[in-house]
Design a protein around this motif. Structure first.
Motif, mmCIF file in Angstrom:
data_model
loop_
_atom_site.group_PDB
_atom_site.id
_atom_site.type_symbol
_atom_site.label_atom_id
_atom_site.label_comp_id
_atom_site.label_asym_id
_atom_site.label_seq_id
_atom_site.Cartn_x
_atom_site.Cartn_y
_atom_site.Cartn_z
ATOM 1 N N ALA A 1 -29.268 -3.086 -9.696
ATOM 2 C CA ALA A 1 -28.262 -3.888 -8.978
ATOM 3 C C ALA A 1 -28.913 -5.004 -8.169
ATOM 4 O O ALA A 1 -29.130 -4.875 -6.965
ATOM 5 C CB ALA A 1 -27.376 -3.010 -8.102
ATOM 6 N N TYR A 2 -29.208 -6.110 -8.844
ATOM 7 C CA TYR A 2 -29.784 -7.243 -8.124
ATOM 8 C C TYR A 2 -28.693 -8.264 -7.816
ATOM 9 O O TYR A 2 -27.658 -8.338 -8.482
ATOM 10 C CB TYR A 2 -30.905 -7.897 -8.951
ATOM 11 C CG TYR A 2 -30.382 -8.867 -9.982
ATOM 12 C CD1 TYR A 2 -30.182 -10.203 -9.645
ATOM 13 C CD2 TYR A 2 -30.053 -8.459 -11.265
ATOM 14 C CE1 TYR A 2 -29.672 -11.092 -10.572
ATOM 15 C CE2 TYR A 2 -29.542 -9.337 -12.190
ATOM 16 C CZ TYR A 2 -29.345 -10.655 -11.847
ATOM 17 O OH TYR A 2 -28.823 -11.535 -12.746
ATOM 18 N N GLY A 3 -28.936 -9.065 -6.806
ATOM 19 C CA GLY A 3 -27.998 -10.124 -6.455
ATOM 20 C C GLY A 3 -28.683 -11.187 -5.629
ATOM 21 O O GLY A 3 -29.909 -11.218 -5.510
ATOM 22 N N SER A 4 -27.886 -12.056 -5.026
ATOM 23 C CA SER A 4 -28.439 -13.238 -4.365
ATOM 24 C C SER A 4 -29.085 -12.938 -3.009
ATOM 25 O O SER A 4 -29.666 -13.833 -2.395
ATOM 26 C CB SER A 4 -27.350 -14.309 -4.209
ATOM 27 O OG SER A 4 -26.207 -13.761 -3.580
ATOM 28 N N MET A 5 -28.999 -11.679 -2.529
ATOM 29 C CA MET A 5 -29.716 -11.319 -1.291
ATOM 30 C C MET A 5 -30.911 -10.419 -1.572
ATOM 31 O O MET A 5 -31.483 -9.814 -0.660
ATOM 32 C CB MET A 5 -28.762 -10.640 -0.302
ATOM 33 C CG MET A 5 -27.674 -11.572 0.202
ATOM 34 S SD MET A 5 -26.867 -10.988 1.727
ATOM 35 C CE MET A 5 -25.996 -9.530 1.154
ATOM 36 N N MET A 6 -31.329 -10.328 -2.848
ATOM 37 C CA MET A 6 -32.419 -9.421 -3.216
ATOM 38 C C MET A 6 -33.747 -9.806 -2.566
ATOM 39 O O MET A 6 -34.562 -8.938 -2.250
ATOM 40 C CB MET A 6 -32.579 -9.373 -4.732
ATOM 41 C CG MET A 6 -32.924 -10.707 -5.364
ATOM 42 S SD MET A 6 -32.908 -10.660 -7.168
ATOM 43 C CE MET A 6 -34.498 -9.981 -7.526
ATOM 44 N N ARG A 7 -33.992 -11.088 -2.346
ATOM 45 C CA ARG A 7 -35.262 -11.512 -1.758
ATOM 46 C C ARG A 7 -35.316 -11.170 -0.269
ATOM 47 O O ARG A 7 -36.386 -11.065 0.315
ATOM 48 C CB ARG A 7 -35.481 -13.017 -1.963
ATOM 49 C CG ARG A 7 -35.500 -13.438 -3.429
ATOM 50 C CD ARG A 7 -35.932 -14.895 -3.623
ATOM 51 N NE ARG A 7 -37.304 -15.080 -3.214
ATOM 52 C CZ ARG A 7 -37.680 -15.744 -2.132
ATOM 53 N NH1 ARG A 7 -36.771 -16.323 -1.344
ATOM 54 N NH2 ARG A 7 -38.950 -15.856 -1.808
ATOM 55 N N LYS A 8 -34.146 -10.968 0.332
ATOM 56 C CA LYS A 8 -34.067 -10.601 1.752
ATOM 57 C C LYS A 8 -34.033 -9.081 1.937
ATOM 58 O O LYS A 8 -34.719 -8.536 2.814
ATOM 59 C CB LYS A 8 -32.798 -11.216 2.359
ATOM 60 C CG LYS A 8 -32.557 -10.869 3.819
ATOM 61 C CD LYS A 8 -33.425 -11.680 4.740
ATOM 62 C CE LYS A 8 -32.987 -11.506 6.187
ATOM 63 N NZ LYS A 8 -33.839 -12.284 7.107
#
Length: 533
Positions: free
Chosen positions: A185-192
């Motif tokens: 479950a990856y998304g646009s806040m994965m780097r945070k």
């Protein structure tokens, strides 16, 4: 236990009606067994192919139209549990009758393995779409969400209670949360904040014996396996308890598109060098498509830089000016909004669409498609990019999405959960080719195209193993045959999806489901008999 004519008669009437409608013993036996275990009227949750609602229900959440063609093996029945104990009944009856089950929460499996079968028939589908309650606890920074709810519904219910809380899961809002988290479950806040699966506190599942287990009763091994070890190998997810994360009241989004004529190749080469090293509040993915060229009838390739920044526009422009000035981002390209509105933006909804669309839980993306994935460890040279553009211009409707890693994704150890693609990964590639009704019966040229592109990319991506993302399931990597799981054969694709975590997944599978009740074309195998001692 008390019995009376008044309780027996309705059951006999319903059973007689089903028996009359279908002479299929598979359906009859399953119906009879379920009737003895559940209290709800089966007419509301038991569907056979002669029921007018069967096909609309089968098609309702199926994402890949390729999996609905007449030539594909379909289920003998669909069962839609209304409460947790109904799921237990489905497992108990299937095991008792030696029937094969498929489990569907959102229907987004890229090869349709949650509702079709390539190798095993007859089978039944347990469709979890009626199990979709969500309970958000802002004080406890958590939420319980049932498997049939979509990530969009979860995002909406969180934002309904707080403008400064979110959850770092998928960009596609119609994903069923049950299966989504099982793959990572990856998304646009994965780097945070990492993946959705990195932010799970508890779970409720039905195991191969029909028992309901939570984190405490299942133990840490099984709890580890279900968070990223792929769906439908260890049990049926009933619900997840997820950890909420802080989000600012105002976030910023932008999309900037560059074509080949506008220097797309050099800009993308620079993106590869900086995307994983940028501030972890900034996620910039690249969406590559074929577009109309400057002259009529000409085609070109366009790269759209689609971004979420967890902060205001001023700090964003400062970061971009220092680290990625080549994109030429300007204030007019940026839009400040709430985190919930950014969910809609990244998912591709027009700005006029209200957030309540997320409560529909329906996919707006339904196509015939084939997909593949790769992970990249070193920047692809400009000459390599030019080879991609050449191949893109030869296909009707190709699509490629590059998702940046780094930030929190580099800090979490590879063995923390089964999802292993962590430190050292610059970005992940998703390749797709899409086609319409005209080619639905002859998809070969499109499938051949994506396989050739995948072969071309072998020099530029991860090696030994060539890694792949399990939620972009790809049966080209290999599959289990005829209901059996060959450990040696499965280790080929298993190492691509899970790297060194595959062996631990196999050991846990052997312990919790030794009879391989939960199985599909790429389910985790059990150990060979000689090694089970």
């Amino acid at each position: 236990m008390e019995s009376s004519t008044s309780t027996i008669l309705p059951f006999l009437v319903i059973l007689l009606a089903v028996s009359h409608a279908s002479s299929d013993p598979f359906q009859q036996n399953f119906y009879k067994c379920l009737s003895s275990h559940i209290s709800a009227p089966l007419s509301t949750c038991f569907y056979t192919p002669d029921n007018p609602s069967f096909t609309p229900l089968l098609n309702s959440s199926a994402q890949n139209l390729r999996c609905l063609l007449p030539s594909v093996l379909k289920p003998e029945l669909i069962f839609t549990p209304l409460v947790e104990s109904d799921v237990q009944a489905a497992v108990i009856c299937s095991k008792q009758l030696n029937m094969h089950l498929r489990i569907r929460s959102g229907g987004h499996d890229y090869e349709g393995l949650s509702y079709i079968s390539e190798v095993e028939t007859p089978f039944a589908v347990v469709d979890l779409s009626k199990l979709r309650s969500i309970s958000v606890d802002i004080q406890g920074n958590s939420a319980w969400v049932e498997a049939g709810a979509t990530v969009g519904e979860l995002y909406y219910r969180i934002a309904e209670k707080s403008k400064i809380h979110g959850y770092p899961a998928g960009l596609c809002t119609s994903l069923g949360i049950g299966g989504h988290i099982t793959g990572g479950a990856y998304g646009s806040m994965m780097r945070k904040y990492g993946l959705g699966a990195d932010n799970v506190l508890d779970a409720r599942i039905v195991d191969a014996n029909g028992k309901i287990l939570d984190r405490e009763s299942m133990g840490e091994d099984l709890f580890w396996a279900i968070r990223g070890g792929g769906g439908a190998s260890f049990g049926i997810i009933l619900s997840w308890k997820v950890k909420l994360v802080p989000v600012p009241e105002t976030v910023t989004v932008f999309t900037v598109t560059k074509t080949l004529e506008e220097g797309a190749t050099k800009i993308l080469y620079k993106w590869q060098q900086v995307a994983d090293k940028l501030d972890e509040d900034l996620f910039i993915r690249v969406i590559t498509q074929v577009a109309n060229g400057a002259k009529e009838g000409e085609k070109t390739v366009s790269n759209s830089y689609n971004a979420l920044f967890l902060g205001g526009v001023d700090r964003l422009l400062q970061i971009m000016g220092q680290r990625f000035p080549e994109l030429g981002l300007q204030r007019k390209d940026c839009v400040e909004m709430s985190w919930l509105k950014s969910v809609l933006y990244i998912a591709g909804y027009p700005s006029s669409v209200p957030p309540e669309v997320l409560l529909q839980g329906k996919s707006s993306f339904k196509n015939y498609f084939k997909a593949k994935s790769d992970f990249v460890k070193e920047p692809i040279p400009e000459s390599g990019l030019e080879g991609i553009w050449k191949r893109f211009l030869e296909e009707d409707s190709p699509l490629m999405i590059w998702n940046p890693y780094g930030g929190m994704m580099s800090k979490i150890p590879e063995s923390d959960i089964p999802f292993p693609h962590r430190n050292g990964t610059l970005f992940k590639i998703q390749y797709l080719t899409l086609w319409g009704d005209a080619d639905k019966d002859s998809p070969g040229k499109h499938v051949d195209w994506i396989r050739q592109l995948y072969n071309y990319m072998s020099n530029y991506v991860s090696k030994f193993p060539r890694e792949a993302y399990v939620n972009y399931r790809d049966l080209d990597l290999g599959m289990n045959k005829n209901g059996s799981t060959d450990f040696v054969q499965a280790s080929v694709w298993g190492s691509k999806y899970f790297k060194n975590n595959f062996n631990r997944l196999v050991r846990i599978k052997t312990k919790v489901d030794p009879d391989n009740f939960f199985r599909h074309e790429q389910s985790i195998p059990t150990l060979p008999a000689a090694e089970k001692q």
